[in-house]
Design a protein around this motif. Structure first.
Motif, PDB file in Angstrom:
ATOM      1  N   GLU A  14       0.827  -1.215   0.000  1.00 63.52           N
ATOM      2  CA  GLU A  14       0.000   0.000   0.000  1.00 63.52           C
ATOM      3  C   GLU A  14       0.857   1.258   0.000  1.00 63.52           C
ATOM      4  OE1 GLU A  14      -3.677  -1.901   2.619  1.00 63.52           O
ATOM      5  OE2 GLU A  14      -2.243  -0.560   3.557  1.00 63.52           O
ATOM      6  N   GLU A  15       2.093   1.129   0.496  1.00 63.32           N
ATOM      7  CA  GLU A  15       2.943   2.308   0.721  1.00 63.32           C
ATOM      8  C   GLU A  15       3.053   3.232  -0.487  1.00 63.32           C
ATOM      9  OE1 GLU A  15       4.235   3.942   3.147  1.00 63.32           O
ATOM     10  OE2 GLU A  15       3.303   2.532   4.537  1.00 63.32           O
ATOM     11  N   ALA A  19       1.796   7.030  -0.478  1.00 61.50           N
ATOM     12  CA  ALA A  19       2.725   8.146  -0.728  1.00 61.50           C
ATOM     13  C   ALA A  19       2.220   9.026  -1.863  1.00 61.50           C
ATOM     14  CB  ALA A  19       4.112   7.590  -1.056  1.00 61.50           C
ATOM     15  N   ALA A  20       1.483   8.418  -2.788  1.00 62.01           N
ATOM     16  CA  ALA A  20       0.938   9.198  -3.914  1.00 62.01           C
ATOM     17  C   ALA A  20      -0.388   9.862  -3.548  1.00 62.01           C
ATOM     18  CB  ALA A  20       0.755   8.282  -5.125  1.00 62.01           C
ATOM     19  N   GLY A  21      -0.753   9.799  -2.273  1.00 62.17           N
ATOM     20  CA  GLY A  21      -1.972  10.478  -1.819  1.00 62.17           C
ATOM     21  C   GLY A  21      -3.251   9.718  -2.135  1.00 62.17           C
ATOM     22  N   LEU A  22      -3.143   8.398  -2.341  1.00 60.51           N
ATOM     23  CA  LEU A  22      -4.324   7.624  -2.734  1.00 60.51           C
ATOM     24  C   LEU A  22      -4.944   6.841  -1.581  1.00 60.51           C
ATOM     25  CD1 LEU A  22      -2.983   6.345  -6.180  1.00 60.51           C
ATOM     26  CD2 LEU A  22      -4.737   8.076  -5.788  1.00 60.51           C
ATOM     27  N   GLY A  23      -4.540   7.185  -0.343  1.00 59.11           N
ATOM     28  CA  GLY A  23      -5.031   6.438   0.817  1.00 59.11           C
ATOM     29  C   GLY A  23      -6.554   6.396   0.891  1.00 59.11           C
ATOM     30  N   ASP A  24      -7.179   7.563   0.659  1.00 59.07           N
ATOM     31  CA  ASP A  24      -8.635   7.597   0.773  1.00 59.07           C
ATOM     32  C   ASP A  24      -9.289   6.763  -0.332  1.00 59.07           C
ATOM     33  OD1 ASP A  24     -10.771   8.638   2.398  1.00 59.07           O
ATOM     34  OD2 ASP A  24     -11.435   9.612   0.539  1.00 59.07           O
ATOM     35  N   THR A 187     -11.691  -9.455   2.509  1.00 60.26           N
ATOM     36  CA  THR A 187     -10.321  -9.020   2.795  1.00 60.26           C
ATOM     37  C   THR A 187      -9.777  -8.254   1.594  1.00 60.26           C
ATOM     38  OG1 THR A 187      -8.244  -9.804   3.760  1.00 60.26           O
ATOM     39  CG2 THR A 187      -9.179 -11.180   2.026  1.00 60.26           C
ATOM     40  N   PHE A 188      -8.903  -7.295   1.841  1.00 60.41           N
ATOM     41  CA  PHE A 188      -8.587  -6.279   0.850  1.00 60.41           C
ATOM     42  C   PHE A 188      -7.174  -6.410   0.260  1.00 60.41           C
ATOM     43  CE2 PHE A 188     -11.336  -4.246   4.180  1.00 60.41           C
ATOM     44  CZ  PHE A 188     -12.520  -4.496   3.496  1.00 60.41           C
ATOM     45  N   GLY A 189      -7.086  -6.331  -1.047  1.00 56.15           N
ATOM     46  CA  GLY A 189      -5.788  -6.300  -1.733  1.00 56.15           C
ATOM     47  C   GLY A 189      -5.182  -7.673  -1.937  1.00 56.15           C
ATOM     48  N   GLY A 190      -5.421  -8.591  -1.042  1.00 55.65           N
ATOM     49  CA  GLY A 190      -4.891  -9.953  -1.130  1.00 55.65           C
ATOM     50  C   GLY A 190      -5.325 -10.681   0.130  1.00 55.65           C
ATOM     51  N   ALA A 191      -5.484 -12.011   0.016  1.00 54.12           N
ATOM     52  CA  ALA A 191      -5.851 -12.777   1.222  1.00 54.12           C
ATOM     53  C   ALA A 191      -4.729 -12.653   2.238  1.00 54.12           C
ATOM     54  CB  ALA A 191      -6.079 -14.234   0.851  1.00 54.12           C
ATOM     55  N   ILE A 212      -7.942  -3.848  -4.563  1.00 53.42           N
ATOM     56  CA  ILE A 212      -8.041  -2.398  -4.316  1.00 53.42           C
ATOM     57  C   ILE A 212      -6.967  -1.617  -5.077  1.00 53.42           C
ATOM     58  CG2 ILE A 212      -9.216  -2.562  -2.077  1.00 53.42           C
ATOM     59  CD1 ILE A 212      -6.495  -2.093  -0.722  1.00 53.42           C
ATOM     60  N   GLY A 213      -6.240  -2.295  -5.957  1.00 57.34           N
ATOM     61  CA  GLY A 213      -5.270  -1.585  -6.788  1.00 57.34           C
ATOM     62  C   GLY A 213      -3.839  -1.672  -6.289  1.00 57.34           C
ATOM     63  N   ILE A 214      -3.588  -2.470  -5.260  1.00 63.44           N
ATOM     64  CA  ILE A 214      -2.212  -2.601  -4.750  1.00 63.44           C
ATOM     65  C   ILE A 214      -1.551  -3.870  -5.287  1.00 63.44           C
ATOM     66  CG2 ILE A 214      -2.755  -1.416  -2.583  1.00 63.44           C
ATOM     67  CD1 ILE A 214      -2.716  -4.232  -1.240  1.00 63.44           C
ATOM     68  N   GLU A 215      -2.312  -4.648  -6.057  1.00 61.80           N
ATOM     69  CA  GLU A 215      -1.901  -6.020  -6.366  1.00 61.80           C
ATOM     70  C   GLU A 215      -0.541  -6.077  -7.050  1.00 61.80           C
ATOM     71  OE1 GLU A 215      -4.923  -4.687  -6.834  1.00 61.80           O
ATOM     72  OE2 GLU A 215      -5.850  -5.734  -5.154  1.00 61.80           O
TER      73      GLU A 215
END
Ligand SMILES: NC(=O)C1=CN([C@@H]2O[C@H](COP(=O)(O)OP(=O)(O)OC[C@H]3O[C@@H](n4cnc5c(N)ncnc54)[C@H](O)[C@@H]3O)[C@@H](O)[C@H]2O)[C@@H](O)CC1
Ligand SMILES: [K+]
Length: 527
Positions: A14-15, A19-24, A187-191, A212-215
């Motif tokens: 997720e980092e 860092a790119a401001g996409l947390g929300d 569960t989000f992004g990966g099991a 969620i786009g972190i894959e």
């Protein structure tokens, strides 16, 4: 294949986006996925969406934020939503969105606790969003009391865990009581690996992964689960000009005067799992029974050195006083051939082994193995931390270790770990483990030398033993399920599991184009 990750791995992935401001944006995607899953569940259960009662238990971190945003989506679809804030704070933006959507908010106090627990118990859906991947230890204080009260109540609706059931360790699956058992974990992004290992898997229910786009930022998974197409690609297929010796010969050193049936069941498991031939070595009385039950098996009272095989199965149904059998087991383990070492062979192992030796303990046997290695464990402590236990056993012995259970875990020493949950609780029956050892032995004999095939599938040579053991666990589990389904979900015997194996194998191999191509091009006449 299902790939599972530790909480740390997911947070690291997720980092770059944070860092790119996409947390929300990440949180919105997670929350929308959670809300959609709740809507599906409600529809499946025949509940009207409008007016459905939703209670979200929201902790103070981002997990609570996901829950509050999801509840806001649900409120905007006309559901009656209540948030119980379990901490001294709440995710500010999530809480604001929830309130804007018309949700009711309660802060958890000792006085309010019984009423809030009753409201949750009466709800159509309870969303557990107290703790996520940032948790340190289990629930404490009034949050723990609330979860305990809800767990003890008779629930009207169903429970959906946000990312993971609160109190379950995302990495290991260890559970710090109290934990609210979920019907579904979104569960989000990966099991998370803790959802695919017991006891975490007990609490997770079904697991749904929401991308969620972190894959693309995720590393090598911490844990893998082989699914249909993976199993099909790993299943060995006979070449057109195969003969019984090239198909793989399995040597079986199993059974004793006290437990002769184990030898029969191990041989039946092996014969049903595609091996070219089975050679049985053991006492004459056991060999007689094997011959009667399985006339295909070649029996002798000879030694390991005299027997030409591609792999060994040792230990099923053997006791500490079966000296002749134990000598054979030790000789087989000392050979350079792949070996599955089960039950009675486990106490007779040398301290240092190699990855081509596959140990198949259940929790009690693994605890005994740890004892011999000077590590104080018992069955309960192994069952409370299965993933850590199986990995430690593999790293410590150098062997591939398969820990049997509702979820079967396989660890390669310092390598990949697999989690298979293909079976049915009916498989917990005498002799079932003997059949499993037979299946894994048969697969080792057929596929153990095919390094190139595993490389093509992205499995390194030393890791293929764990992949083979995971394949065996999956086939055995699916055969058990098929055997039970054949009797309308009723009980099964180990023999029935063996009988169901060939058809299970056939169905699994149909899932692969590769399998179909092999059959067409090698096994059937060209037209
Ligand atoms: N980082 C991100 O961008 C994303 C995170 N997501 C969610 O965020 C979660 C992780 O969020 P956080 O890092 O805020 O962690 P958590 O939400 O798990 O909670 C950590 C918070 O709870 C407190 N806490 C830790 N252990 C506790 C305990 N045993 N009892 C009571 N309080 C305790 C901590 O002080 C901290 O404030 C994930 O599980 C997931 O649900 C998702 O929204 C996707 C995006
Ligand atoms: K949670």
């Amino acid at each position: 294949m299902i790939s599972a990750y530790t909480g740390t791995q997911v947070r690291a992935a997720e980092e770059p986006l944070l860092a790119a401001g996409l947390g929300d944006a990440l949180m919105q995607r997670a929350a929308r996925g959670l809300a959609n899953a709740v809507v599906h569940e409600l529809k499946d259960s025949g509940t009207r969406l409008s007016g459905a009662r939703v209670v979200v238990l929201a902790g103070k971190g981002n997990n609570g934020g996901d829950g509050l945003y999801a509840a806001a989506f649900l409120a905007s679809r006309g559901m009656r939503t209540t948030a119980v804030l379990t901490g001294d704070a709440a995710h500010p933006a999530g809480l604001a969105a929830f309130e804007r959507a018309g949700g009711r908010v309660h802060r958890l106090t000792e006085a309010a606790l019984p009423g809030l627990a009753a409201e949750a118990a009466a709800a159509d859906v309870v969303i557990d969003a107290v703790l996520g991947t940032g948790a340190k230890g289990g629930l404490r204080g009034s949050a723990a009391d609330l979860i305990q009260a809800i767990t003890d109540a008779h629930l009207h609706g169903f429970v959906v865990a946000c990312d993971l059931p609160s109190g379950v360790d995302a990495d290991t699956g260890e559970a710090a009581a109290p934990v609210l058992p979920a019907d579904l974990t979104v569960t989000f992004g990966g099991a998370k690996s803790g959802l695919l290992a017991d006891p975490g898997a007990d609490y997770a229910g079904r697991v749904l992964v929401v991308p969620i786009g972190i894959e693309e930022h995720l590393p090598e998974p911490a844990l893998r689960r082989l699914e249909g197409p993976d199993l099909a690609r790993l299943l060995p297929q006979p070449a057109r000009r195969a003969q019984k010796y090239s198909r793989g010969v399995l040597g079986v050193v199993a059974g004793s005067e006290d437990y002769p049936g184990a030898a029969v069941l191990a041989c039946r498991g092996a014969l049903a799992a595609g091996v070219g031939m089975v050679r049985y070595l053991g006492p004459p009385s056991v060999a007689d029974l094997v011959r009667q039950s399985c006339p295909e098996v070649v029996c002798s009272t000879g030694t390991v050195a005299e027997s030409r095989v591609q792999a060994w199965l040792v230990g099923s149904g053997m006791g500490p006083h079966d000296h002749e059998q134990l000598t054979r087991a030790r000789d087989a383990i000392a050979s350079d051939l792949p070996v599955v070492a089960d039950a009675g062979a486990l106490p007779a192992l040398p301290a240092i082994l190699a990855p081509h030796v596959v140990l198949t303990p259940h929790a009690g046997e693994l605890a005994s193995l740890f004892h011999r290695l000077g590590r104080g464990e018992n069955r309960e402590s192994v069952e409370a931390a299965t993933l850590g236990a199986v990995r430690h056993a593999a790293d410590r012995t150098g062997a591939t270790v398969l820990l049997k259970g509702a979820t079967t875990l396989v660890a390669a020493p310092w390598g990949a770990t697999y989690s298979q949950a293909d079976g049915t609780p009916w498989l917990a029956t005498a002799g079932s483990g003997d059949v499993l050892a037979g299946v894994i032995g048969a697969l080792l004999a057929q596929a153990g030398s095919d390094v190139g095939r595993f490389r093509q599938l992205g499995v390194e040579p030393d890791g293929r033993w764990a992949a083979i053991a995971a394949l065996g666990a999956a086939l055995h589990g699916q055969a058990g399920r098929a055997a039970s389904e054949a009797v309308s979900g009723g009980p099964i015997t180990a023999g029935r599991v063996a009988d169901a194996l060939p058809e299970t194998w056939g169905k699994v191999s149909m899932l692969s184009n590769y399998g179909a191509w092999k059959r067409n091009s090698h096994s059937q006449p060209l037209r």
